[in-house]
Design an enzyme around this catalytic site. Structure first.
Site, mmCIF file in Angstrom:
data_model
loop_
_atom_site.group_PDB
_atom_site.id
_atom_site.type_symbol
_atom_site.label_atom_id
_atom_site.label_comp_id
_atom_site.label_asym_id
_atom_site.label_seq_id
_atom_site.Cartn_x
_atom_site.Cartn_y
_atom_site.Cartn_z
ATOM 1 N N CYS A 110 0.824 -1.206 0.000
ATOM 2 C CA CYS A 110 0.000 0.000 0.000
ATOM 3 C C CYS A 110 0.863 1.263 0.000
ATOM 4 O O CYS A 110 1.479 1.568 -1.000
ATOM 5 C CB CYS A 110 -1.009 -0.047 1.159
ATOM 6 S SG CYS A 110 -2.397 1.073 0.880
ATOM 7 N N HIS A 216 -3.877 -5.140 1.038
ATOM 8 C CA HIS A 216 -3.236 -5.568 2.284
ATOM 9 C C HIS A 216 -3.289 -7.082 2.411
ATOM 10 O O HIS A 216 -4.180 -7.623 3.068
ATOM 11 C CB HIS A 216 -3.903 -4.880 3.483
ATOM 12 C CG HIS A 216 -3.519 -3.441 3.612
ATOM 13 N ND1 HIS A 216 -2.421 -3.024 4.350
ATOM 14 C CD2 HIS A 216 -4.044 -2.322 3.043
ATOM 15 C CE1 HIS A 216 -2.309 -1.709 4.261
ATOM 16 N NE2 HIS A 216 -3.281 -1.254 3.472
ATOM 17 N N GLU A 218 -1.561 -8.980 4.170
ATOM 18 C CA GLU A 218 -1.343 -9.468 5.548
ATOM 19 C C GLU A 218 -2.657 -9.732 6.274
ATOM 20 O O GLU A 218 -2.714 -10.549 7.191
ATOM 21 C CB GLU A 218 -0.466 -8.481 6.341
ATOM 22 C CG GLU A 218 -1.135 -7.185 6.789
ATOM 23 C CD GLU A 218 -1.258 -6.130 5.688
ATOM 24 O OE1 GLU A 218 -0.882 -6.416 4.534
ATOM 25 O OE2 GLU A 218 -1.728 -5.015 6.003
#
Ligand code: MN
Length: 240
Positions: A110, A216, A218
């Site tokens: 990002c 994202h 994660e």
């Protein structure tokens, strides 16, 4: 395999006047699940210490957060910036330069993708909803729903990203009001959303592994066979 040490750029957050520094826990979970040893770095360190901080690290993850200040890409503040952190900009530009000098693999997420694009000479849309046109962009900032895959990206075949995630399209989450405007000369786009926004980029030449994504990954570390965790696994492989 000896688990590689992976440096993570942190941020400073304000919790009712108490300031914390670190990263969202999902970054730690994702890197650990992928077989890496996360090493947390803070922008409160002196930029001059970035080199020392990176010693012994085998890879770098540049994480999400504040808007990169437009002075970093020689542009005026257009009045629609979110929060910025000039000290973080400076520290992370140093970290990226260090990783580059050492030939280390980099995963940029990002804001991290935006920072890499700026570091390599590109520019950014400061605020997609007000600047993108003539057709409005998709809603790329859906609020705090990290768990929602809100739009699709098409992944460029044969890219490093495609090799890492092993798929051609991917539903992703989306929490950004900025995006790459002019892609840096050393980068090539590796994913795009249906409105034409660049959603991922990677190093164009044969240099060290460098992949940046605007979503994202994660957030989806719990999906142990999923494409998002595979991105972290690819970084860990490159770092080993
Ligand atoms: Mn998006």
């Amino acid at each position: 395999m000896t688990p590689p040490r992976i440096a993570l750029s942190g941020r400073v957050t304000d919790h009712g006047g108490k300031h914390h520094t670190g990263v969202h826990v999902d970054y730690i979970h994702a890197l650990t699940a992928a077989g890496g040893v996360p090493i947390l770095l803070s922008p409160l360190m002196k930029p001059g210490h970035a080199s020392r901080a990176m010693e012994g690290c085998n890879a770098l993850v540049l994480t999400g957060g504040e808007d990169v200040h437009p002075s970093r890409y020689a542009t005026e503040d257009g009045g629609r910036l979110g929060k910025t952190d000039p000290a973080r900009d400076q520290f992370e530009l140093q970290l990226f330069a260090e990783a580059d000098a050492r030939g280390l693999p980099v995963l940029a997420i990002c804001r991290g993708l935006h920072l890499v694009n700026v570091a390599m000479g590109g520019s950014l849309w400061q605020d997609l909803p007000s600047e993108w046109g003539p057709e409005p962009a998709l809603d790329h900032d859906v609020g705090d729903r990290w768990d929602i895959r809100s739009h699709t990206v098409s992944i460029r075949p044969l890219s490093k990203l495609a090799a890492a995630v092993a798929c051609e399209t991917l539903e992703v989450n989306s929490f950004h009001h900025q995006a790459i405007r002019r892609l840096a000369p050393g980068l090539v786009g590796s994913a795009e959303s249906t409105d034409g926004v660049i959603e991922a980029a990677e190093r164009a030449d044969g240099g060290p592994w460098l992949v940046g994504v605007q979503w994202h990954p994660e957030s989806f570390w719990r999906e142990s066979d999923g494409p998002d965790l595979n991105l972290f696994r690819a970084l860990v492989r490159e770092a080993s």
